[in-house]
Design a protein around this motif. Structure first.
Motif, PDB file in Angstrom:
ATOM      1  N   LYS A  43       0.844  -1.185   0.000  1.00  0.00           N
ATOM      2  CA  LYS A  43       0.000   0.000   0.000  1.00  0.00           C
ATOM      3  C   LYS A  43       0.883   1.240   0.000  1.00  0.00           C
ATOM      4  CE  LYS A  43      -3.552   2.438   2.637  1.00  0.00           C
ATOM      5  NZ  LYS A  43      -4.353   2.476   3.880  1.00  0.00           N
ATOM      6  N   ILE A  44       0.617   2.140  -0.925  1.00  0.00           N
ATOM      7  CA  ILE A  44       1.352   3.397  -0.994  1.00  0.00           C
ATOM      8  C   ILE A  44       0.812   4.323   0.081  1.00  0.00           C
ATOM      9  CG2 ILE A  44       1.976   5.338  -2.465  1.00  0.00           C
ATOM     10  CD1 ILE A  44       1.294   3.501  -4.870  1.00  0.00           C
ATOM     11  N   ASP A  45       1.694   4.932   0.829  1.00  0.00           N
ATOM     12  CA  ASP A  45       1.268   5.791   1.932  1.00  0.00           C
ATOM     13  C   ASP A  45       1.014   7.225   1.466  1.00  0.00           C
ATOM     14  OD1 ASP A  45       1.492   3.719   3.749  1.00  0.00           O
ATOM     15  OD2 ASP A  45       3.593   4.167   4.197  1.00  0.00           O
ATOM     16  N   GLY A  46       0.020   7.866   2.111  1.00  0.00           N
ATOM     17  CA  GLY A  46      -0.207   9.285   1.909  1.00  0.00           C
ATOM     18  C   GLY A  46      -1.088   9.617   0.723  1.00  0.00           C
ATOM     19  N   PRO A  47      -1.435  10.908   0.565  1.00  0.00           N
ATOM     20  CA  PRO A  47      -2.227  11.345  -0.578  1.00  0.00           C
ATOM     21  C   PRO A  47      -1.418  11.253  -1.864  1.00  0.00           C
ATOM     22  CG  PRO A  47      -1.467  13.235   0.680  1.00  0.00           C
ATOM     23  CD  PRO A  47      -1.069  12.020   1.465  1.00  0.00           C
ATOM     24  N   LEU A  48      -2.118  11.149  -2.987  1.00  0.00           N
ATOM     25  CA  LEU A  48      -1.464  10.996  -4.284  1.00  0.00           C
ATOM     26  C   LEU A  48      -2.000  12.031  -5.266  1.00  0.00           C
ATOM     27  CD1 LEU A  48      -1.796   7.113  -4.659  1.00  0.00           C
ATOM     28  CD2 LEU A  48       0.223   8.367  -3.880  1.00  0.00           C
ATOM     29  N   ASN A  49      -1.123  12.556  -6.081  1.00  0.00           N
ATOM     30  CA  ASN A  49      -1.501  13.408  -7.197  1.00  0.00           C
ATOM     31  C   ASN A  49      -0.944  12.805  -8.476  1.00  0.00           C
ATOM     32  OD1 ASN A  49      -2.976  15.687  -6.066  1.00  0.00           O
ATOM     33  ND2 ASN A  49      -1.062  16.217  -5.035  1.00  0.00           N
ATOM     34  N   LEU A  50      -1.824  12.544  -9.424  1.00  0.00           N
ATOM     35  CA  LEU A  50      -1.436  11.951 -10.701  1.00  0.00           C
ATOM     36  C   LEU A  50      -1.756  12.948 -11.810  1.00  0.00           C
ATOM     37  CD1 LEU A  50      -3.141   8.470 -10.105  1.00  0.00           C
ATOM     38  CD2 LEU A  50      -0.848   9.194  -9.404  1.00  0.00           C
ATOM     39  N   LEU A  51      -0.874  13.066 -12.771  1.00  0.00           N
ATOM     40  CA  LEU A  51      -1.078  13.983 -13.888  1.00  0.00           C
ATOM     41  C   LEU A  51      -1.413  13.179 -15.144  1.00  0.00           C
ATOM     42  CD1 LEU A  51      -1.017  16.841 -15.056  1.00  0.00           C
ATOM     43  CD2 LEU A  51       1.457  16.573 -15.419  1.00  0.00           C
ATOM     44  N   HIS A  74      -6.554  13.555  -7.923  1.00  0.00           N
ATOM     45  CA  HIS A  74      -6.101  13.609  -6.531  1.00  0.00           C
ATOM     46  C   HIS A  74      -6.763  12.493  -5.739  1.00  0.00           C
ATOM     47  CE1 HIS A  74      -4.710  15.267  -2.697  1.00  0.00           C
ATOM     48  NE2 HIS A  74      -5.921  15.005  -2.240  1.00  0.00           N
ATOM     49  N   ILE A  75      -5.946  11.721  -5.024  1.00  0.00           N
ATOM     50  CA  ILE A  75      -6.424  10.651  -4.140  1.00  0.00           C
ATOM     51  C   ILE A  75      -6.041  11.042  -2.718  1.00  0.00           C
ATOM     52  CG2 ILE A  75      -6.456   8.171  -3.679  1.00  0.00           C
ATOM     53  CD1 ILE A  75      -7.122   8.769  -6.579  1.00  0.00           C
ATOM     54  N   PRO A  76      -7.003  11.262  -1.819  1.00  0.00           N
ATOM     55  CA  PRO A  76      -6.641  11.607  -0.437  1.00  0.00           C
ATOM     56  C   PRO A  76      -5.952  10.444   0.260  1.00  0.00           C
ATOM     57  CG  PRO A  76      -9.002  11.235  -0.621  1.00  0.00           C
ATOM     58  CD  PRO A  76      -8.456  11.203  -2.024  1.00  0.00           C
ATOM     59  N   ALA A  77      -5.380  10.709   1.419  1.00  0.00           N
ATOM     60  CA  ALA A  77      -4.615   9.692   2.143  1.00  0.00           C
ATOM     61  C   ALA A  77      -5.457   8.477   2.504  1.00  0.00           C
ATOM     62  CB  ALA A  77      -4.005  10.309   3.405  1.00  0.00           C
ATOM     63  N   SER A  78      -6.784   8.652   2.569  1.00  0.00           N
ATOM     64  CA  SER A  78      -7.676   7.531   2.882  1.00  0.00           C
ATOM     65  C   SER A  78      -7.794   6.538   1.734  1.00  0.00           C
ATOM     66  CB  SER A  78      -9.075   8.058   3.224  1.00  0.00           C
ATOM     67  OG  SER A  78      -9.566   8.873   2.169  1.00  0.00           O
ATOM     68  N   HIS A  79      -7.404   6.953   0.532  1.00  0.00           N
ATOM     69  CA  HIS A  79      -7.400   6.102  -0.660  1.00  0.00           C
ATOM     70  C   HIS A  79      -8.770   5.499  -0.960  1.00  0.00           C
ATOM     71  CE1 HIS A  79      -2.817   5.375   0.147  1.00  0.00           C
ATOM     72  NE2 HIS A  79      -3.065   6.589  -0.340  1.00  0.00           N
ATOM     73  N   ALA A 337      -4.851  22.996  -2.379  1.00  0.00           N
ATOM     74  CA  ALA A 337      -5.345  21.940  -1.481  1.00  0.00           C
ATOM     75  C   ALA A 337      -4.936  20.565  -2.002  1.00  0.00           C
ATOM     76  CB  ALA A 337      -6.858  22.040  -1.340  1.00  0.00           C
ATOM     77  N   ALA A 338      -4.972  20.388  -3.334  1.00  0.00           N
ATOM     78  CA  ALA A 338      -4.491  19.130  -3.912  1.00  0.00           C
ATOM     79  C   ALA A 338      -3.001  18.964  -3.631  1.00  0.00           C
ATOM     80  CB  ALA A 338      -4.765  19.105  -5.415  1.00  0.00           C
ATOM     81  N   ARG A 339      -2.266  20.042  -3.774  1.00  0.00           N
ATOM     82  CA  ARG A 339      -0.829  20.028  -3.475  1.00  0.00           C
ATOM     83  C   ARG A 339      -0.560  19.616  -2.031  1.00  0.00           C
ATOM     84  NH1 ARG A 339       1.312  25.891  -2.838  1.00  0.00           N
ATOM     85  NH2 ARG A 339       0.071  25.575  -0.945  1.00  0.00           N
ATOM     86  N   ASP A 340      -1.371  20.134  -1.113  1.00  0.00           N
ATOM     87  CA  ASP A 340      -1.136  19.934   0.317  1.00  0.00           C
ATOM     88  C   ASP A 340      -1.819  18.691   0.887  1.00  0.00           C
ATOM     89  OD1 ASP A 340       0.254  22.316   0.176  1.00  0.00           O
ATOM     90  OD2 ASP A 340      -1.443  23.535   0.864  1.00  0.00           O
ATOM     91  N   GLY A 341      -2.565  17.969   0.045  1.00  0.00           N
ATOM     92  CA  GLY A 341      -3.255  16.771   0.530  1.00  0.00           C
ATOM     93  C   GLY A 341      -4.497  17.069   1.342  1.00  0.00           C
ATOM     94  N   THR A 342      -5.106  18.247   1.142  1.00  0.00           N
ATOM     95  CA  THR A 342      -6.296  18.638   1.909  1.00  0.00           C
ATOM     96  C   THR A 342      -7.493  18.907   0.995  1.00  0.00           C
ATOM     97  OG1 THR A 342      -5.591  20.971   1.855  1.00  0.00           O
ATOM     98  CG2 THR A 342      -4.897  19.640   3.750  1.00  0.00           C
ATOM     99  N   LEU A 343      -7.488  18.314  -0.191  1.00  0.00           N
ATOM    100  CA  LEU A 343      -8.555  18.606  -1.143  1.00  0.00           C
ATOM    101  C   LEU A 343      -9.913  18.130  -0.646  1.00  0.00           C
ATOM    102  CD1 LEU A 343      -9.246  19.857  -3.847  1.00  0.00           C
ATOM    103  CD2 LEU A 343      -8.728  17.669  -4.939  1.00  0.00           C
ATOM    104  N   ASP A 344      -9.950  16.992   0.070  1.00  0.00           N
ATOM    105  CA  ASP A 344     -11.238  16.524   0.591  1.00  0.00           C
ATOM    106  C   ASP A 344     -11.839  17.540   1.554  1.00  0.00           C
ATOM    107  OD1 ASP A 344      -9.124  15.998   2.288  1.00  0.00           O
ATOM    108  OD2 ASP A 344      -9.814  13.993   2.860  1.00  0.00           O
TER     109      ASP A 344
END
Length: 359
Positions: A43-51, A74-79, A337-344
């Motif tokens: 499992k990859i840890d943390g939020p993810l940003n894919l382009l 954007h995938i939040p840390a909760s995945h 917010a996507a950058r910082d992992g707080t988009l949700d």
């Protein structure tokens, strides 16, 4: 996705991974995310940003190689959720210098960044990778975002993936007349051309008619679904309407790819992944494809949330007669917010940025 379905998917991925084109698309900006062991993968840890970047390059077609579609997933840390954010291709931004192609840097529409990196000598793969790098670097400089993974696809390759899925279910939310396809007198789809200066189509065969997408939900072939998602001329909000339709298509593909008829059929999964391997160029930043699939297996349980930059409205700037788009403060805050992992959290406090669900 159930454990059994995941296991079948894993077998197919193991067989198809070698067929997927992988290249460095992100200039080494993002460090591979640490992974923790899981019961059937890592499992990859943390939020993810894919382009995700889509280009329209056809054999023998000399029309440049600007990015036609730019999306951040954007995938939040909760995945357990995915957010799709489209970047307006006419966004006016500073583009960094690119010594590889003798580009000195300047201010232009963001989709031009791909072209300034793509130009010059090299194989098609090398040129596309250069173009992607400069585009990703431009986004990084503008909003401080780095990416954990990237995918580049051309529209011809996209069709092959949708075709292997057996088409997709789409809900057409506004009537749209094609500038790419027509029916001949026998009802067969044929390509047509479009004059941007006169806004007229031509090469419609005698007795034929231009494809018109009428409002309503229905199964669509690969050709028709992709055609609808590419139309912007004649729509009230032009590129913003097209962004929404492209996001709808991505959702439709994700739903079809994770449906019972696909994930429980190893042969079908294999064909879809093989088609994707030929159509996509991937950069997973050192993380295995299997680990990405394992980490994101819970995303399909929830609808992807489609987010609107500028709430789907124009924020136009004209300079020397050229029309550009700017991003509002709210949209910049959304990207940060996507950058910082707080988009949700941002979405919960700014519900108006979420596009209405279709289908």
């Amino acid at each position: 996705m159930s454990g059994g379905a995941y296991a079948l998917t894993q077998v197919a991925i193991d067989k198809a991974t070698s067929k997927i084109t992988q290249a460095t698309l992100l200039d080494g900006e993002a460090v591979a995310v640490p992974a923790t062991p899981g019961p059937a993968g890592k499992k990859i840890d943390g939020p993810l940003n894919l382009l995700l970047v889509g280009i329209d390059v056809r054999p023998g077609w000399d029309a440049g190689a600007r990015a036609d579609t730019i999306m951040i997933v954007h995938i939040p840390a909760s995945h357990d959720q995915a957010y799709l954010v489209s970047i307006p291709r006419d966004w006016r931004v500073p583009i960094p210098a690119n010594p590889e192609t003798n580009y000195r840097g300047g201010t232009d529409k963001i989709n031009a960044a791909f072209e300034f990196g793509y130009r010059g000598e090299g194989t098609e793969l090398q040129k596309r990778a250069r173009g992607f790098k400069l585009l990703a670097r431009t986004l990084n400089k503008q909003i401080g975002i780095t990416f954990n993974g990237a995918a580049l696809i051309d529209f011809q390759g996209f069709q092959s993936v949708i075709r292997e899925l057996g088409g997709v279910d789409m809900c057409i939310d506004q009537r749209a007349s094609s500038i790419h396809l027509a029916y001949d007198r026998n009802g067969k789809l044929v390509p047509i051309k479009f004059n941007e200066a006169t806004h007229r189509v031509f090469d419609v065969p005698p007795g034929g008619k231009v494809v018109v997408h009428e409002v309503g939900c229905r199964p669509m072939s690969a050709e028709l679904a992709l055609d609808y998602a590419r139309i912007r001329y004649g729509l009230p909000k032009t590129d913003y309407d097209r962004q929404r339709h492209q996001q709808q298509l991505i959702k439709a593909i994700a739903k079809k790819a994770t449906s019972a008829g696909v994930v429980t059929n190893p042969a079908k999964i294999g064909r879809v992944i093989t088609a994707a391997g030929k159509a996509f160029i991937l950069d997973t930043q050192g993380v295995s494809i299997e680990d990405f699939v394992f980490t994101l297996k819970g995303v399909a349980a929830n609808d992807m949330a489609v987010l609107k930059t500028n709430q789907g409205n124009f924020a136009e700037v004209k300079i020397n007669g050229i029309s550009y788009q700017r991003l509002t403060d709210e949209s910049m805050e959304m990207l940060h917010a996507a950058r910082d992992g707080t988009l949700d959290e941002f979405v919960r406090t700014h519900p108006a940025v979420v596009a209405p669900k279709t289908g």
